[in-house]
Design an enzyme around this catalytic site. Sequence first.
Site, PDB file in Angstrom:
ATOM      1  N   ASP A 401      38.848  22.308  10.413  1.00 54.81           N
ATOM      2  CA  ASP A 401      38.607  21.181   9.716  1.00 54.81           C
ATOM      3  C   ASP A 401      38.491  19.942  10.597  1.00 54.81           C
ATOM      4  O   ASP A 401      38.905  20.182  11.907  1.00 54.81           O
ATOM      5  CB  ASP A 401      39.879  20.828   8.779  1.00 54.81           C
ATOM      6  N   ASP A 601      44.746  21.325   8.132  1.00 52.58           N
ATOM      7  CA  ASP A 601      46.010  20.619   8.000  1.00 52.58           C
ATOM      8  C   ASP A 601      46.427  20.159   6.623  1.00 52.58           C
ATOM      9  O   ASP A 601      47.473  19.830   6.326  1.00 52.58           O
ATOM     10  CB  ASP A 601      46.231  19.796   9.093  1.00 52.58           C
ATOM     11  N   ASP A 605      42.211  22.029   2.755  1.00 52.35           N
ATOM     12  CA  ASP A 605      41.889  23.054   3.602  1.00 52.35           C
ATOM     13  C   ASP A 605      42.580  24.540   2.938  1.00 52.35           C
ATOM     14  O   ASP A 605      42.157  25.729   3.476  1.00 52.35           O
ATOM     15  CB  ASP A 605      42.471  23.025   5.038  1.00 52.35           C
TER      16      ASP A 605
END
Length: 1172
Positions: A401, A601, A605
């Site tokens: 990410d 995080d 996600d």
Amino acid sequence: MALQNKEEEKKKVKKLQKSYFDVLGICCTSEVPIIENILKSLDGVKEYSVIVPSRTVIVVHDSLLISPFQIAKALNEARLEANVRVNGETSFKNKWPSPFAVVSGLLLLLSFLKFVYSPLRWLAVAAVAAGIYPILAKAFASIKRPRIDINILVIITVIATLAMQDFMEAAAVVFLFTISDWLETRASYKATSVMQSLMSLAPQKAIIAETGEEVEVDEVKVDTVVAVKAGETIPIDGIVVDGNCEVDEKTLTGEAFPVPKQRDSTVWAGTINLNGYICVKTTSLAGDCVVAKMAKLVEEAQSSKTKSQRLIDKCSQYYTPAIILVSACVAIVPVIMKVHNLKHWFHLALVVLVSGCPCGLILSTPVATFCALTKAATSGLLIKSADYLDTLSKIKIVAFDKTGTITRGEFIVIDFKSLSRDINLRSLLYWVSSVESKSSHPMAATIVDYAKSVSVEPRPEEVEDYQNFPGEGIYGKIDGNDIFIGNKKIASRAGCSTVPEIEVDTKGGKTVGYVYVGERLAGFFNLSDACRSGVSQAMAELKSLGIKTAMLTGDNQAAAMHAQEQLGNVLDVVHGDLLPEDKSRIIQEFKKEGPTAMVGDGVNDAPALATADIGISMGISGSALATQTGNIILMSNDIRRIPQAVKLARRARRKVVENVCLSIILKAGILALAFAGHPLIWAAVLVDVGTCLLVIFNSMLLLREKKKIGNKKCYRASTSKLNGRKLEGDDDYVVDLEAGLLTKSGNGQCKSSCCGDKKNQENVVMMKPSSKTSSDHSHPGCCGDKKEEKVKPLVKDGCCSEKTRKSEGDMVSLSSCKKSSHVKHDLKMKGGSGCCASKNEKGKEVVAKSCCEKPKQQVESVGDCKSGHCEKKKQAEDIVVPVQIIGHALTHVEIELQTKETCKTSCCDSKEKVKETGLLLSSENTPYLEKGVLIKDEGNCKSGSENMGTVKQSCHEKGCSDEKQTGEITLASEEETDDQDCSSGCCVNEGTVKQSFDEKKHSVLVEKEGLDMETGFCCDAKLVCCGNTEGEVKEQCRLEIKKEEHCKSGCCGEEIQTGEITLVSEEETESTNCSTGCCVDKEEVTQTCHEKPASLVVSGLEVKKDEHCESSHRAVKVETCCKVKIPEACASKCRDRAKRHSGKSCCRSYAKELCSHRHHHHHHHHHHHVSA
């Protein structure tokens, strides 16, 4: 009724107790079913797990129905040698072998004297009798719970051997078997002691701040304030409400350097308060803190099994019975067939029987897995299951990410605009910040902070019907208005069918957020973010491991590509504008190419983390959902831990293969030897014992640190406040040596002034920036071996006064810069988190030749030096160094020389001399000037100087005409000091700024802009002591030392009295010594050379001797006015021991107040004199 149920549930939970047992009788997984059967039969036992490698049994039981001692007693009935483990205990109880083994061994040794006196052979029988009891007891316990194990096989072997009158062989079997149990326990203890200490990180007691009473941590409730003194371990998770300190988080996150904590900082249980006294308001119960969750995850991971382990365990169930059957056949068939030499066949049968224990094979996988999980946990990586470790070793693709993972997630508001005439900016900002207060996204916190910075106070309690749309944005209702905030996709939620075309700046990777009030686009904002340090290094490591990397982000494609550029285009694939379901779809496609890991995080996600073969969530700072979904948890935000984890998983897999091969080869070897005519029973036992030990010791190699290849680096003492700058997430061996380069003494050691403690150094190399026009040359004489590939950031860590720290970019306290009248507009532009940054930051690469020594001769850029310039026609080498020019460029002059790297001895006649040629392009007639620089004997870099790598030069240079004079202002390029201490650490320009004086034109070529890139206090304090004319800074201050207790300033002028500010960077303020954090050069008094009485003064020209100025010129010593002596000014205010920890702020505020007062008093003198 509901309250009553809750109370009953609480009582029920309180009754349940988790107990740990050290069960030394666990040899391999074959004992696990015995333990399970015992625990199942006990009333009050709710849950249990067995960790074979550490010989640990964990039982959750009802403390009212059964005590831990009753559980231990039940296990000991099966001769499992169970003990209740006391909390935090990690000592090894069985330091010596059992008396049975010792006596048996001594008697066996004495029985060897039978060759001297034959009756002594009966001592071997006594040795059997002395050592057989533990084996008999365990064998009897196994027969009671019908199960064949190694103890029964050994008893059969011993009886058969005695029957054949091979007394010594029987004694050897008994002794080896009893001693092996102790050796295995000792070996496995070494492997498990690290993990046991990790489990007992948090203390069992806490001190209540109000009363000073010591209580059990389990009794501490949420929102209780506990006190933590220096050197104590923090007992429970919480937020600092008073005091400040540095915390060692190595055990929890793997972070090598102490982490500073102040008011509102989060602290975690199990971390150590290194200095200072803090009060912590608890945010969780003892059982719910991070360290407790971490311990639970590690326990679950250790009790889990890999696929290969489950397969071996299944095979071992059939292995032992099959071996017994084969052994019986080997013994019985020769008897039936009436074969001669039956004793040989019986021996062979017994060798086969002893080989029936598959302990070595069974332990081969769990011990290696256990050691790998332990190593990972101590490095700040929590792997939730042994299976995930196995999968991690096979990973082919890793997707990341962007926000909060690749980038810091610490945004800066670049622009916030209202597009509606009837909605003013403050109202819009109030609505947006109130709604964002309810979001956990990193961008939300930035907008809330931005609102507060412009005196807009958000009110989250006024927001109704808050909703989160992952991958799109958020919604909330406030003051009757429907507020939608997010990316372009939020428009459809707001009911806006066509998105109005507006010009927004997405250059430089800016993230754009849109604000809709109802269906109308009411405003937008721009945010920017920077990549984490170490990310490009992590990506390069993953590539070297043959792993493909990708970025998946919901941010716009421009921001994604900007992050890719920042990383040097190391990522293989970049996808932007993705919804959570899009990320999952792409992960599915990646999985077709090979096992895939996803690193993230946030809530967005979670679906992708769940879809991937391995989900890696970003640590303590990550959202709770990401932590639950991830298979591996990164306790810190250092992405470099990911390639480390992959390497560890691959090493663990190799160890498993090695262990299995070792076990099979040794067993096969002893059987082959027996069938070849050498059936040695004692050798079979030795192989059985030895295999287990070899497997344990081979697996323990995973716990060892791999040695770093490369030269040792020279650091300051760890106690120094002036340690080299450390980027976020850096390990203790990755330190920025730019400010920490020091000299090496002749004996091959770094000097104590550099290292604090002398570290041995064989190859000492000077760090050198690379460039297109120069290759990297190693320069002898300076400590440090890290070759940097990019121009370094201008400012060190910790330069900002705000909470958020950045490790790169220009940093100055925004408030201080805005207040200062001396700092021009382009230095006052907004930076991140209250930091100033310069628009005109430039990096120049200039070439200087260091080969030639004759004055007034131009060095040719390519090829050898002209004859006579150097000994032996040595090749001219380019020294290319970046010159940082901050603010406006220098007037009329392009400076083409910079003495950052003057430690060069390879090309000169004398080792004490360095030649450099400066190219000054002020006019066409200006000759090339050559500068002779003398270096002291002690080495090329001066010892004792905090100004690394710079060399003083005289006022008059060789080859200059009388009218032309050059000089330099040398600013210290020192590391950061603690917080905002006034010190040499405030000076940040990397290198040296040159100035040129041209008498003929009656003009002074000076900088237009002061190079002030300091922390908030220093920025004001130093400018206070310098004169100003028409708003421009004409002089640059330099703090230096005349004596131990004085810091001198380099401003000039007879009537101008310039300031001296002495501050301490340590808690003890009563000492009269000026601390190293404040002073630059202990043996130097700066003087100023005045060319003519009526001419403007060029500040900072350094003069070694008075004769450098001609008779009409005068060298004037700098005097001090703004003096703050330590004992009187600071210590008196900080003498109260209870307030000692706040000594620095006391001194700082006092100095600032005093200096400001003096500045206003002398301001007209400054102005008048410099204008003269």
